[in-house]
Design an enzyme around this catalytic site. Sequence first.
Site, PDB file in Angstrom:
ATOM      1  N   GLU A   1       0.845  -1.201   0.000  1.00  0.00           N
ATOM      2  CA  GLU A   1       0.000   0.000   0.000  1.00  0.00           C
ATOM      3  C   GLU A   1       0.881   1.251   0.000  1.00  0.00           C
ATOM      4  O   GLU A   1       1.804   1.368   0.810  1.00  0.00           O
ATOM      5  CB  GLU A   1      -0.904  -0.037   1.244  1.00  0.00           C
ATOM      6  CG  GLU A   1      -1.613   1.260   1.592  1.00  0.00           C
ATOM      7  CD  GLU A   1      -2.442   1.835   0.449  1.00  0.00           C
ATOM      8  OE1 GLU A   1      -3.199   1.087  -0.191  1.00  0.00           O
ATOM      9  OE2 GLU A   1      -2.320   3.057   0.197  1.00  0.00           O
TER      10      GLU A   1
ATOM     11  N   ILE B   1     -23.177   2.449   2.449  1.00  0.00           N
ATOM     12  CA  ILE B   1     -24.423   1.686   2.365  1.00  0.00           C
ATOM     13  C   ILE B   1     -24.119   0.272   1.887  1.00  0.00           C
ATOM     14  O   ILE B   1     -23.345   0.074   0.945  1.00  0.00           O
ATOM     15  CB  ILE B   1     -25.424   2.396   1.442  1.00  0.00           C
ATOM     16  CG1 ILE B   1     -25.865   3.682   2.128  1.00  0.00           C
ATOM     17  CG2 ILE B   1     -26.636   1.516   1.130  1.00  0.00           C
ATOM     18  CD1 ILE B   1     -26.593   4.640   1.284  1.00  0.00           C
TER      19      ILE B   1
ATOM     20  N   HIS C   1     -25.409  -2.231  -0.094  1.00  0.00           N
ATOM     21  CA  HIS C   1     -26.442  -2.227  -1.135  1.00  0.00           C
ATOM     22  C   HIS C   1     -27.019  -3.618  -1.357  1.00  0.00           C
ATOM     23  O   HIS C   1     -26.348  -4.630  -1.121  1.00  0.00           O
ATOM     24  CB  HIS C   1     -25.833  -1.764  -2.464  1.00  0.00           C
ATOM     25  CG  HIS C   1     -25.416  -0.328  -2.500  1.00  0.00           C
ATOM     26  ND1 HIS C   1     -26.312   0.707  -2.375  1.00  0.00           N
ATOM     27  CD2 HIS C   1     -24.203   0.244  -2.678  1.00  0.00           C
ATOM     28  CE1 HIS C   1     -25.653   1.858  -2.467  1.00  0.00           C
ATOM     29  NE2 HIS C   1     -24.382   1.605  -2.646  1.00  0.00           N
TER      30      HIS C   1
ATOM     31  N   LYS D   1     -27.017   7.705  -9.474  1.00  0.00           N
ATOM     32  CA  LYS D   1     -27.875   7.375  -8.331  1.00  0.00           C
ATOM     33  C   LYS D   1     -28.444   8.622  -7.666  1.00  0.00           C
ATOM     34  O   LYS D   1     -29.453   8.552  -6.991  1.00  0.00           O
ATOM     35  CB  LYS D   1     -27.072   6.589  -7.302  1.00  0.00           C
ATOM     36  CG  LYS D   1     -26.709   5.164  -7.709  1.00  0.00           C
ATOM     37  CD  LYS D   1     -25.981   4.514  -6.554  1.00  0.00           C
ATOM     38  CE  LYS D   1     -25.232   3.251  -6.902  1.00  0.00           C
ATOM     39  NZ  LYS D   1     -26.067   2.063  -6.956  1.00  0.00           N
TER      40      LYS D   1
ATOM     41  N   CYS E   1     -12.274  11.426  24.388  1.00  0.00           N
ATOM     42  CA  CYS E   1     -13.006  12.248  23.413  1.00  0.00           C
ATOM     43  C   CYS E   1     -14.465  12.294  23.872  1.00  0.00           C
ATOM     44  O   CYS E   1     -15.167  11.286  23.811  1.00  0.00           O
ATOM     45  CB  CYS E   1     -12.888  11.631  22.018  1.00  0.00           C
ATOM     46  SG  CYS E   1     -14.089  12.249  20.830  1.00  0.00           S
TER      47      CYS E   1
ATOM     48  N   CYS F   1     -10.547  17.498  22.489  1.00  0.00           N
ATOM     49  CA  CYS F   1      -9.766  16.320  22.883  1.00  0.00           C
ATOM     50  C   CYS F   1      -8.458  16.189  22.109  1.00  0.00           C
ATOM     51  O   CYS F   1      -7.634  15.331  22.433  1.00  0.00           O
ATOM     52  CB  CYS F   1     -10.589  15.050  22.661  1.00  0.00           C
ATOM     53  SG  CYS F   1     -10.970  14.770  20.911  1.00  0.00           S
TER      54      CYS F   1
HETATM   55  C1  LIG Z   1     -18.830   9.228  -2.809  1.00  0.00           C
HETATM   56  C2  LIG Z   1     -18.790   7.720  -2.836  1.00  0.00           C
HETATM   57  C3  LIG Z   1     -19.850   6.987  -2.326  1.00  0.00           C
HETATM   58  C4  LIG Z   1     -19.811   5.596  -2.332  1.00  0.00           C
HETATM   59  N1  LIG Z   1     -20.801   4.909  -1.709  1.00  0.00           N
HETATM   60  C5  LIG Z   1     -20.721   3.559  -1.613  1.00  0.00           C
HETATM   61  C6  LIG Z   1     -21.697   2.832  -0.883  1.00  0.00           C
HETATM   62  O1  LIG Z   1     -22.581   3.427  -0.273  1.00  0.00           O
HETATM   63  N2  LIG Z   1     -21.617   1.491  -0.858  1.00  0.00           N
HETATM   64  C7  LIG Z   1     -20.638   0.801  -1.510  1.00  0.00           C
HETATM   65  O2  LIG Z   1     -20.648  -0.438  -1.500  1.00  0.00           O
HETATM   66  N3  LIG Z   1     -19.657   1.461  -2.189  1.00  0.00           N
HETATM   67  C8  LIG Z   1     -19.674   2.819  -2.240  1.00  0.00           C
HETATM   68  N4  LIG Z   1     -18.711   3.511  -2.899  1.00  0.00           N
HETATM   69  C9  LIG Z   1     -17.688   2.773  -3.622  1.00  0.00           C
HETATM   70  C10 LIG Z   1     -16.573   2.255  -2.741  1.00  0.00           C
HETATM   71  O3  LIG Z   1     -16.157   3.216  -1.789  1.00  0.00           O
HETATM   72  C11 LIG Z   1     -15.416   1.877  -3.661  1.00  0.00           C
HETATM   73  O4  LIG Z   1     -15.886   1.030  -4.688  1.00  0.00           O
HETATM   74  C12 LIG Z   1     -14.306   1.172  -2.902  1.00  0.00           C
HETATM   75  O5  LIG Z   1     -13.905   1.907  -1.772  1.00  0.00           O
HETATM   76  C13 LIG Z   1     -13.120   0.948  -3.824  1.00  0.00           C
HETATM   77  O6  LIG Z   1     -12.128   0.291  -3.082  1.00  0.00           O
HETATM   78  P1  LIG Z   1     -10.732  -0.002  -3.726  1.00  0.00           P
HETATM   79  O7  LIG Z   1     -10.023  -0.889  -2.766  1.00  0.00           O
HETATM   80  O8  LIG Z   1     -10.907  -0.477  -5.135  1.00  0.00           O
HETATM   81  O9  LIG Z   1     -10.024   1.431  -3.859  1.00  0.00           O
HETATM   82  P2  LIG Z   1      -9.253   2.294  -2.766  1.00  0.00           P
HETATM   83  O10 LIG Z   1      -9.931   2.323  -1.479  1.00  0.00           O
HETATM   84  O11 LIG Z   1      -8.960   3.626  -3.407  1.00  0.00           O
HETATM   85  O12 LIG Z   1      -7.891   1.505  -2.574  1.00  0.00           O
HETATM   86  C14 LIG Z   1      -6.862   1.499  -3.539  1.00  0.00           C
HETATM   87  C15 LIG Z   1      -5.556   1.628  -2.792  1.00  0.00           C
HETATM   88  O13 LIG Z   1      -4.493   1.437  -3.718  1.00  0.00           O
HETATM   89  C16 LIG Z   1      -3.415   2.220  -3.289  1.00  0.00           C
HETATM   90  N5  LIG Z   1      -2.504   2.390  -4.421  1.00  0.00           N
HETATM   91  C17 LIG Z   1      -2.753   3.041  -5.574  1.00  0.00           C
HETATM   92  N6  LIG Z   1      -1.666   2.980  -6.375  1.00  0.00           N
HETATM   93  C18 LIG Z   1      -0.731   2.264  -5.710  1.00  0.00           C
HETATM   94  C19 LIG Z   1       0.593   1.865  -6.024  1.00  0.00           C
HETATM   95  N7  LIG Z   1       1.164   2.185  -7.183  1.00  0.00           N
HETATM   96  N8  LIG Z   1       1.294   1.158  -5.098  1.00  0.00           N
HETATM   97  C20 LIG Z   1       0.723   0.823  -3.903  1.00  0.00           C
HETATM   98  N9  LIG Z   1      -0.543   1.187  -3.567  1.00  0.00           N
HETATM   99  C21 LIG Z   1      -1.247   1.888  -4.465  1.00  0.00           C
HETATM  100  C22 LIG Z   1      -4.081   3.507  -2.834  1.00  0.00           C
HETATM  101  O14 LIG Z   1      -3.238   4.241  -1.952  1.00  0.00           O
HETATM  102  C23 LIG Z   1      -5.348   3.008  -2.184  1.00  0.00           C
HETATM  103  O15 LIG Z   1      -5.237   2.882  -0.780  1.00  0.00           O
HETATM  104  C24 LIG Z   1     -18.724   4.913  -2.920  1.00  0.00           C
HETATM  105  C25 LIG Z   1     -17.648   5.656  -3.444  1.00  0.00           C
HETATM  106  C26 LIG Z   1     -17.674   7.045  -3.368  1.00  0.00           C
HETATM  107  C27 LIG Z   1     -16.500   7.826  -3.867  1.00  0.00           C
END
Ligand SMILES: Cc1cc2nc3c(=O)[nH]c(=O)nc-3n(C[C@H](O)[C@H](O)[C@H](O)COP(=O)(O)OP(=O)(O)OC[C@H]3O[C@@H](n4cnc5c(N)ncnc54)[C@H](O)[C@@H]3O)c2cc1C
Length: 465
Positions: free
Chosen positions: A43, A59, A61, A260, A410, A452
């Site tokens: 990471e 949420i 879903h 949505k 806190c 806090c």
């Molecule tokens: C506003 C919003 C509302 C949402 N609402 C919902 C909801 O209600 N319910 C739901 O199910 N989903 C929801 N989602 C979607 C959900 O949050 C995402 O689909 C999910 O968090 C994606 O996770 P991820 O692990 O793919 O990405 P991330 O959490 O972004 O993780 C990717 C990681 O990769 C790391 N990384 C990137 N490049 C490198 C590299 N070169 N080397 C090492 N590490 C690297 C980053 O630092 C990061 O920590 C929402 C998203 C948003 C933005």
Amino acid sequence: MTVTAGGELPDRLHDVIVVGAGVVGTAVARELARHRLRVALVEAGDDVGNGTSKANTAILHTGFDAAPGTLESRLVREGRHRLAAYAEQSGIPVEPVGALLVAWDREQLATLPALAAKAARNGYHATRLLDAAELARREPHLGPGALGALEVPDEWIICPWTTTLAYATQAVRAGVDLHLNCRVQSVTAGTHHELATSRGLLRTRYLVNAAGLHADELDRRLGRQDFTVTPRRGQLIVYDKLARPLVGHILLPVPTALGKGVLVAPTVYGNVILGPTAEDLDDKRDTGSSAEGLETLRATGRRILPALIDEEVTAVYAGLRAATGHDDYRIRAHPRLRYVTVGGIRSTGLTASMAIADYVTGLLGDAGLHLGPARDLEPVPMPNIGEARPRPYQRADLIAADPAYGTIVCHCERVTRGEIRDALTSTVPPGSLDGLRRRTRARGGRCQGFSCGPAVRALFEDGRR
Ligand SMILES: Cc1cc2nc3c(=O)[nH]c(=O)nc-3n(C[C@H](O)[C@H](O)[C@H](O)COP(=O)(O)OP(=O)(O)OC[C@H]3O[C@@H](n4cnc5c(N)ncnc54)[C@H](O)[C@@H]3O)c2cc1C
């Protein structure tokens, strides 16, 4: 158990390296940990769940509104069932509040039966139409003019932070190495992949790209050009806990072609959120809020729940969805490269995470990785930071056994010294005060750390010595 945040990386050949410790990467690492494999999770940031996974609407879903027949529809449906059961087992805060899709005009009202039919095509049959009188009874603070609603009882609220942390904790306890502050800068594909990272070289037979917003860049380093990630910003407003009695369900708009839309929802911490916006940006780091975005939210919120807008705001935040221009996840195996990309996990990745992990593990197996039998992992009881079950400060048994649970640090969020100590000594400890907030809620309440802050910082710094 290995978690590193600096220093030399181990010189060993891994079976699988997962890049990105968001909710998706940690879920994949956890699933791989069920097999006898040498797995590392790397990471770029100083904590797990510090990217998109920390800033969403939280949420769980049902997938009722997904495009039927897509991979997303299937994985959201399966993921929901898995995560609901896992939350129950691990103590991840979750509340079965249900959602109401509110129709504000005749056209929207006429759309509701079609949405119920779409839900059924997605395998979800529990929707129900409510007339205006029943809707007003269920949500007495709704703004004037609501004509009816579609009830989706299995849309729940959940804690996204504890979810990611539970996956990471279980993966690490089962033998996965977690390397933080470890950005993958380039990949040389060969008999073994060589990953040049900000902390040195790592070697692996198979590679999983769960890099979220940066998945397209990593893909290109392996010669793939399958998609481009456009960050789609979602700004949100968090209202104070005093607003919580105003709303009982997740209040969803009737979806349009643009997405949505803006919702009002309770959180498992006892707040109310309003959002998110949907704005396509160029900058993958732009998680700031804008005056226009917040004004748009307030105008929409005023129509849905007029009294909410007079309540106090605790915080604003924004998350970036990984939009790709495609209507489905971009999860692809490249067997010759011994590589799986988990791209385009847009608005539903938290819900689908466990099903995505299972799917990706299957793809690795199809690509030639010998998985062997799967074992059950030791359950991980997670600290409770939700309001639906008793928190430590409310538990006489805990306080009697250890007075640190009776010492509040806190006051807004009633976080005790015992909880902060536990977080600092946990399997995956926080790398920053924000990480500590996501584990305990310390500094996350109405004063936002004004009161806090110094005490929490002192405990954090002491705990790291
Ligand atoms: C506003 C919003 C509302 C949402 N609402 C919902 C909801 O209600 N319910 C739901 O199910 N989903 C929801 N989602 C979607 C959900 O949050 C995402 O689909 C999910 O968090 C994606 O996770 P991820 O692990 O793919 O990405 P991330 O959490 O972004 O993780 C990717 C990681 O990769 C790391 N990384 C990137 N490049 C490198 C590299 N070169 N080397 C090492 N590490 C690297 C980053 O630092 C990061 O920590 C929402 C998203 C948003 C933005």
